[in-house]
Design a protein around this motif. Structure first.
Motif, PDB file in Angstrom:
ATOM      1  N   GLY A  43      -1.648  -2.614  -2.847  1.00  0.00           N
ATOM      2  CA  GLY A  43      -0.579  -2.052  -3.677  1.00  0.00           C
ATOM      3  C   GLY A  43       0.751  -2.718  -3.400  1.00  0.00           C
ATOM      4  N   VAL A  94      -8.182  -0.370  -5.205  1.00  0.00           N
ATOM      5  CA  VAL A  94      -8.838   0.275  -4.058  1.00  0.00           C
ATOM      6  C   VAL A  94      -9.771   1.422  -4.454  1.00  0.00           C
ATOM      7  CG1 VAL A  94      -6.985  -0.381  -2.449  1.00  0.00           C
ATOM      8  CG2 VAL A  94      -6.941   1.894  -3.524  1.00  0.00           C
ATOM      9  N   THR A 142      -7.574   7.842  -4.520  1.00  0.00           N
ATOM     10  CA  THR A 142      -6.795   6.628  -4.189  1.00  0.00           C
ATOM     11  C   THR A 142      -6.337   6.671  -2.734  1.00  0.00           C
ATOM     12  OG1 THR A 142      -5.949   6.638  -6.459  1.00  0.00           O
ATOM     13  CG2 THR A 142      -4.809   5.219  -4.864  1.00  0.00           C
TER      14      THR A 142
HETATM   15  P1  NDP Z   1       5.058   2.921  -5.605  1.00  0.00           P
HETATM   16  O1  NDP Z   1       4.581   3.848  -6.653  1.00  0.00           O
HETATM   17  O2  NDP Z   1       6.254   2.095  -5.849  1.00  0.00           O
HETATM   18  O3  NDP Z   1       3.885   1.921  -5.178  1.00  0.00           O
HETATM   19  C1  NDP Z   1       2.568   2.351  -5.073  1.00  0.00           C
HETATM   20  C2  NDP Z   1       1.712   1.107  -5.116  1.00  0.00           C
HETATM   21  O4  NDP Z   1       0.340   1.502  -4.994  1.00  0.00           O
HETATM   22  C3  NDP Z   1       1.843   0.346  -6.450  1.00  0.00           C
HETATM   23  O5  NDP Z   1       1.793  -1.026  -6.188  1.00  0.00           O
HETATM   24  C4  NDP Z   1       0.607   0.809  -7.194  1.00  0.00           C
HETATM   25  O6  NDP Z   1       0.148  -0.119  -8.170  1.00  0.00           O
HETATM   26  C5  NDP Z   1      -0.370   0.851  -6.031  1.00  0.00           C
HETATM   27  N1  NDP Z   1      -1.621   1.512  -6.379  1.00  0.00           N
HETATM   28  C6  NDP Z   1      -1.810   2.749  -6.893  1.00  0.00           C
HETATM   29  N2  NDP Z   1      -3.125   2.944  -7.124  1.00  0.00           N
HETATM   30  C7  NDP Z   1      -3.773   1.817  -6.741  1.00  0.00           C
HETATM   31  C8  NDP Z   1      -5.111   1.407  -6.723  1.00  0.00           C
HETATM   32  N3  NDP Z   1      -6.101   2.185  -7.170  1.00  0.00           N
HETATM   33  N4  NDP Z   1      -5.410   0.171  -6.238  1.00  0.00           N
HETATM   34  C9  NDP Z   1      -4.440  -0.644  -5.773  1.00  0.00           C
HETATM   35  N5  NDP Z   1      -3.143  -0.319  -5.797  1.00  0.00           N
HETATM   36  C10 NDP Z   1      -2.812   0.902  -6.262  1.00  0.00           C
HETATM   37  O7  NDP Z   1       5.235   3.846  -4.316  1.00  0.00           O
HETATM   38  P2  NDP Z   1       5.727   3.573  -2.821  1.00  0.00           P
HETATM   39  O8  NDP Z   1       6.004   2.140  -2.603  1.00  0.00           O
HETATM   40  O9  NDP Z   1       6.743   4.576  -2.530  1.00  0.00           O
HETATM   41  O10 NDP Z   1       4.412   4.010  -2.015  1.00  0.00           O
HETATM   42  C11 NDP Z   1       3.717   3.171  -1.126  1.00  0.00           C
HETATM   43  C12 NDP Z   1       2.999   4.047  -0.116  1.00  0.00           C
HETATM   44  O11 NDP Z   1       3.944   4.779   0.637  1.00  0.00           O
HETATM   45  C13 NDP Z   1       2.065   5.074  -0.746  1.00  0.00           C
HETATM   46  O12 NDP Z   1       0.885   5.169   0.030  1.00  0.00           O
HETATM   47  C14 NDP Z   1       2.858   6.357  -0.634  1.00  0.00           C
HETATM   48  O13 NDP Z   1       2.041   7.491  -0.615  1.00  0.00           O
HETATM   49  C15 NDP Z   1       3.570   6.141   0.689  1.00  0.00           C
HETATM   50  N6  NDP Z   1       4.738   6.983   0.892  1.00  0.00           N
HETATM   51  C16 NDP Z   1       5.830   6.845   0.090  1.00  0.00           C
HETATM   52  C17 NDP Z   1       6.939   7.646   0.287  1.00  0.00           C
HETATM   53  C18 NDP Z   1       8.181   7.527  -0.529  1.00  0.00           C
HETATM   54  O14 NDP Z   1       9.127   8.297  -0.307  1.00  0.00           O
HETATM   55  N7  NDP Z   1       8.262   6.592  -1.484  1.00  0.00           N
HETATM   56  C19 NDP Z   1       6.944   8.682   1.346  1.00  0.00           C
HETATM   57  C20 NDP Z   1       5.750   8.730   2.138  1.00  0.00           C
HETATM   58  C21 NDP Z   1       4.694   7.896   1.904  1.00  0.00           C
HETATM   59  P3  NDP Z   1       0.655  -0.021  -9.723  1.00  0.00           P
HETATM   60  O15 NDP Z   1       1.989  -0.725  -9.755  1.00  0.00           O
HETATM   61  O16 NDP Z   1      -0.434  -0.746 -10.455  1.00  0.00           O
HETATM   62  O17 NDP Z   1       0.749   1.426 -10.053  1.00  0.00           O
END
Ligand code: NDP
Length: 313
Positions: A43, A94, A142
Motif C-alpha cells: 500500500g 493483499v 484487508t
Molecule cells: P491511506 O488511505 O492514505 O493509504 C492506505 C494504503 O493502503 C493505500 O495505498 C491503499 O491503496 C492501500 N490498500 C488498501 N487496500 C489494499 C489492498 N487490498 N492491497 C494493497 N493495498 C491496499 O492511509 P494511511 O497512509 O493513513 O494508512 C496506512 C496504514 O496506517 C494503514 O494500515 C492504517 O490503518 C494505518 N494507520 C493510519 C493512521 C492514520 O491516522 N492515518 C492511524 C493508525 C494506523 P489505494 O490507494 O489503492 O486505496
C-alpha cells in the motif's frame, strides 16, 4: 492546563526530539544494510506507505514499492526514481491470493528474496463519531487477513543474515487489548488473547469470525466489542496479537536465519484515511516503521511501538 493541552505539548516535544534524532546519521558500524538490502512496502502508492518507501530509499536500500493499482503505483515509484532513488514497482493486492503469489514469484526470480517487509496496506471506512460496520468484512479482510497472508507467503522468502530479517506491521493504538478505552468487554476473551499460552492463530481467527457473524445477524452492538471504529479497532487488535504470536513462532529459527517482527502505531496522521485530519505528517507517521526495520544491534521482537518507544499492547 487541561489533559488535551498536556497531551499536545508532550506530543509536540516528542516530535521535536524525533526530528532531531533523524538528523543523526547511522554510523558505518550501525548500518547493517546496503543497496542490496530489499525492502517491500505494501500500500505504498500514497500516505504513510509512500513515506516509508521514500525513507528506506533515502537510507540507501532497494525498495519494492507495491500498490494494488498499477498506474498509481508506477506514478508513485516514478516520483522517487526521479529523485535518483532505488525504487522498483510491482502490483500487489493483499486481499487477492493470486496477486500475492505472482508477486512472490517475481520477487524470488528477480531478487532471490527480501530482507524487510512492511505491512502497511489498510482500510477504514469510518470518520468522526461514525461507527458503521457496513464494510467490516473488507476491513478485517484487508487489515488482518491481508497482513497475515503476506507474512505467510513472504516469510519463506526472507533471506538469512546475521542482522536478521525484519517485519513491521502498521497497526493502531485503537487495537490495544488493554488500553484505558475501547477494550473488548469480554474479560475471558481478553485474558485468552493476552496470555501467551492460550494465544493461537485459531483464537485470533475465531475472534474476528465471531464478530463478522454478529455483524451479519445484527447482534454485534451488544457483544462488548471495542466501541470506537469497531471493525477497524478489532482488525488492528488482530494484527497486534498476531504479531505477538508470530514473534514466538519465529523465535525458534536458528541464529543467522532470525526474523524479527514488531508492530507500531503511526499516530493520527494527515492522510486520505483520516480525511487529512490529524496532528502528524505522513513523514512523521512513517518514522517509527523505518527506525524499527533498521534497528542496529538491538534484536527486538513481538513488541508494540509508537514514536520510537515501546508501548503496552
Ligand atoms: P491511506 O488511505 O492514505 O493509504 C492506505 C494504503 O493502503 C493505500 O495505498 C491503499 O491503496 C492501500 N490498500 C488498501 N487496500 C489494499 C489492498 N487490498 N492491497 C494493497 N493495498 C491496499 O492511509 P494511511 O497512509 O493513513 O494508512 C496506512 C496504514 O496506517 C494503514 O494500515 C492504517 O490503518 C494505518 N494507520 C493510519 C493512521 C492514520 O491516522 N492515518 C492511524 C493508525 C494506523 P489505494 O490507494 O489503492 O486505496
Amino acid at each position: 492546563m487541561g489533559n488535551k493541552e498536556r497531551a499536545k505539548e508532550r506530543r509536540e516535544k516528542r516530535h521535536q526530539e524525533i526530528s532531531f534524532l533523524r538528523t543523526i546519521p547511522y554510523s558505518d558500524h550501525q548500518r547493517w544494510w546496503s543497496s542490496d538490502t530489499i525492502a517491500v512496502v505494501t500500500g505504498a502508492n500514497r500516505g504513510i506507505g509512500f513515506e516509508i518507501a521514500h525513507q528506506f530509499a533515502l537510507h540507501g536500500l532497494t525498495v519494492i514499492l507495491t500498490s494494488r493499482e498499477t498506474k498509481v503505483g508506477e506514478e508513485a515509484a516514478n516520483v522517487l526514481q526521479q529523485g535518483g532513488l532505488n525504487v522498483v514497482f510491482h502490483q500487489l493486492d493483499v486481499v487477492d491470493p493470486s496477486s500475492i503469489e505472482l508477486f512472490a514469484d517475481w520477487v524470488n526470480q528477480t531478487f532471490g528474496g527480501i530482507d524487510i517487509l512492511v505491512n502497511n496496506a489498510g482500510v477504514n471506512f469510518n470518520a468522526g463519531s461514525d461507527n458503521s460496520v457496513e464494510f467490516a468484512e473488507k476491513v478485517i479482510g484487508t487489515n488482518y487477513f491481508g497482513t497475515k497472508n503476506m507474512i505467510k507467503t513472504m516469510t519463506p522468502l526472507m533471506r538469512p543474515s546475521a542482522s536478521g530479517a525484519r517485519i513491521v506491521n502498521v497497526s493502531s493504538r485503537l487495537g490495544r487489548l488493554n488500553g484505558r478505552r475501547n477494550r473488548i468487554g469480554n474479560l475471558s476473551l481478553r485474558q485468552q488473547l493476552e496470555d501467551d499460552d492460550s494465544l493461537s492463530e485459531e483464537l485470533i481467527d475465531q475472534t474476528v469470525t465471531t464478530f463478522l457473524e454478529q455483524v451479519k445477524d445484527g447482534s454485534w452492538t451488544s457483544s462488548g466489542w471495542p466501541q470506537v471504529f469497531t471493525d477497524y479497532s478489532l482488525s488492528k487488535l488482530a494484527v497486534n496479537t498476531y504479531t505477538r504470536l508470530m514473534s514466538r513462532v519465529l523465535s525458534d529459527r536458528p541464529e543467522g536465519q532470525k526474523i524479527y517482527i514488531n508492530c507500531y502505531c503511526p499516530g493520527w496522521v494527515k492522510t486520505a484515511m483520516t480525511g487529512w485530519a490529524g496532528h502528524t505528517s505522513p513523514e512523521e507517521g512513517a518514522d517509527t516503521a523505518v527506525w524499527l526495520a533498521l534497528l542496529p544491534d538491538q534484536f527486538v521482537s513481538g513488541k508494540f511501538f509508537a514514536e520510537r518507544r515501546e508501548i503496552n499492547y
